[in-house]
Design an enzyme around this catalytic site. Structure first.
Site, short mmCIF file in Angstrom:
data_model
loop_
_atom_site.label_atom_id
_atom_site.label_comp_id
_atom_site.label_asym_id
_atom_site.label_seq_id
_atom_site.Cartn_x
_atom_site.Cartn_y
_atom_site.Cartn_z
N SER A 1 -0.64 -0.90 0.89
CA SER A 1 0.58 -0.98 -0.18
C SER A 1 1.72 -1.13 0.37
CB SER A 1 0.38 0.64 -0.93
OG SER A 1 1.24 0.30 -2.05
N ASP B 1 -5.27 -4.41 -9.89
CA ASP B 1 -4.48 -3.38 -8.87
C ASP B 1 -3.41 -3.10 -9.84
OD1 ASP B 1 -2.91 -2.02 -7.37
OD2 ASP B 1 -3.84 -2.71 -5.52
N HIS C 1 -6.40 0.48 -6.81
CA HIS C 1 -5.38 0.43 -5.89
C HIS C 1 -5.91 0.05 -4.45
CE1 HIS C 1 -1.28 0.04 -4.11
NE2 HIS C 1 -1.47 0.99 -3.49
#
Length: 509
Positions: free
Chosen positions: A225, A450, A478
């Site tokens: 991320s 996502d 995610h």
């Protein structure tokens, strides 16, 4: 209720890639360390790059140390900060093939906690057996020199208090800005002057320092991320020092904060619709009819809670903002959808306790009401320094109109007055593409639905990077590595273990 949260922790990839688990993996403790790599280091940085690490055992199978880094990389003599590291040696006792640095995202998530609590969950068994897995807390975070703002009671008020004024009015907007200004004032007062230096480029330079003092000529890295943005920033600064980089759940470096908020809003609406489709197939779903019917009913629930907040057993009141946070938290992982069903079922009956547990999990608030590892403070500090406010009122209106049309369930509660507009230090970041000319292949992994880092960002980042290689996981949730897709895991592990570059455009159904 504690069992519910424990299950959620084990199942989820939390806020912006934050990784947690509850099953530690044992490994032998060692105090061995290679000599620092000081090749090409300037004289003013040599005292930092020549540090020799003193590891100490910090739990079964782990050892820890700290590293001094310049507070201001542009002026190394202006003071220093401390970075916290944890190391997990290869679980089979073999000689490591090198160090693998891991960042769980955020910005603001603790890499020390990630490796300490869940090394296997973070990197998988094969990487755990081959590398010295290194967790680190970036500047401003956790056990490193960190951003400090509010105590727990004031943070509760800031995050959870119900606004006094009607949403959307001028009075409401001023009330929210005043609330953000109070938080910014506390951060500036309590953080000992570090706020101007809490930036992703500085954190990337710190990461090169860690590479060097660990004795590695090149950086091997797995970033989730926000960790993908940190890794891409590193590659842009030090392309010649890129080893094997995997950027999972990519953030597009060139998007503005307004674009980021808009795209994530659309992403979470899409994920919410996928959750609703799944929920409606089960007997315990509190909604009926079509997905559109269920989404409309959820919108009605949010509007009702906005008008009349729900009292929780601990005395807090849950308004629409907190309920939306509780909805977003389990959308990070498909395995967490059952907890959202429980929370919404109870909320429809007037009980927000489970929803508060989900919101607390999102904000890293524990059962005692304390906030862990300064996550939210660091999150705000990085974003306010990295993202300049470069949009107009018309841009905000256009973004809101697009949300109203394409994400009607969450649109009323998504965009709020910009907290960074009252931050005490001007943003120093720039939003521009990263090419990293000359870098070794960089693998970018994206998941098609996502919600937090939409797939289009992975495509864009892989295109920007001169050596970018795109791997696609088709699915929900995610990030994509170590989430049960064997095609993805095989490709990532072959690269990190053997240097075998995946086929660009590999698509894993």
């Amino acid at each position: 209720m504690a069992a519910l949260v424990a299950g959620l922790v084990a199942a989820s990839l939390a806020l912006s890639g934050c990784l947690y688990s509850v099953i530690p993996a044992p490994a032998p403790v060692s105090t061995a360390s290679l000599a620092p790599d000081t090749s090409g280091v300037s004289a003013d940085l040599l005292p930092f790059y020549s540090q020799e690490l003193a590891w100490e055992g910090c739990g079964e199978g782990f050892d820890c140390t700290t590293v001094d880094a310049p507070l201001d990389w542009a002026d190394p003599g202006a003071g220093d900060i401390e970075l916290a590291l944890i190391r997990h040696r290869p679980s089979n006792g073999a000689e490591p093939i090198g160090s693998l640095l891991v960042n769980p995202g955020g910005p603001g998530s603790s890499g020390v906690a990630l490796v300490r609590d869940s090394v296997t969950f973070a990197v998988g068994e094969d990487l755990e057996a081959a590398y010295d897995v290194i967790g680190f807390d970036p500047r401003g975070v956790g056990a490193s020199t960190k951003v400090r703002c509010y105590d727990a009671a004031d943070m509760d008020h800031y995050l959870y208090d119900i606004p006094r004024n009607e949403r959307g009015t001028d009075a409401w907007e001023q009330e929210m800005l005043d609330r953000h200004a109070g938080f910014a004032e506390a951060c500036d007062a309590n953080s000992d002057g570090i706020l101007p230096f809490i930036t992703t480029p500085n954190a990337a330079r710190d990461m090169d320092l860690l590479r060097a003092v660990l004795g590695d000529e090149k950086l091997n890295y797995l970033g989730y991320s926000y960790g993908s943005l940190l890794g891409a920033t590193y590659a842009g600064l030090y392309p010649e020092r890129v080893g094997r980089l995997v950027l999972d759940g990519a953030i597009d470096p060139q998007v503005s904060m307004l674009e980021l908020d808009l795209t994530q809003g659309l992403g979470f609406e899409s994920a919410l619709r996928a959750y609703m489709a799944d929920c409606l197939e089960g007997s315990d779903c509190p909604f009926r009819g079509t997905v559109d019917d269920a989404m409309a009913d959820l919108g009605t629930l949010l509007a009702s809670v906005d008008r009349s907040p729900l009292p929780a057993s601990d005395g807090r009141l849950m308004g629409a903002d907190s309920l939306q946070t509780a909805i977003v938290a389990p959308l990070y992982s498909e395995g967490s959808w059952p907890y959202l069903t429980v929370a919404l079922t109870d909320a429809l009956q007037g009980n927000p306790d489970v929803a508060f547990q989900l919101a607390d999990f999102y904000y890293d608030r524990n059962e005692d009401g304390e906030y862990v590892d300064s996550f939210f403070e660091a999150f705000r500090a990085y974003n306010c320094m990295d993202y300049p406010i470069d949009w107009t009122a018309d841009d905000v209106a256009a973004a809101q109109a697009e949300l109203d049309e394409k994400a009607p369930t969450i649109a009323p509660y998504w965009l709020t007055p910009a907290p960074c507009s009252v931050w005490h230090h001007p943003a120093s970041g720039t939003r521009e593409p990263i090419t990293a000319e000359g870098a070794a292949p960089i693998v970018v992994l994206g998941t098609t639905n996502d919600p937090a880092t939409p797939y289009e960002w992975a495509v864009s980042l892989a295109d920007q990077l001169s050596s970018g290689v795109l791997v696609t996981r088709v699915g929900e949730g995610h990030t994509g590595f170590n989430k049960g897709n064997q095609c993805v895991d095989d490709a990532i592990e072959a690269y990190l273990l053997e240097g075998t570059v995946p086929e660009d455009g590999l698509r894993c159904e």
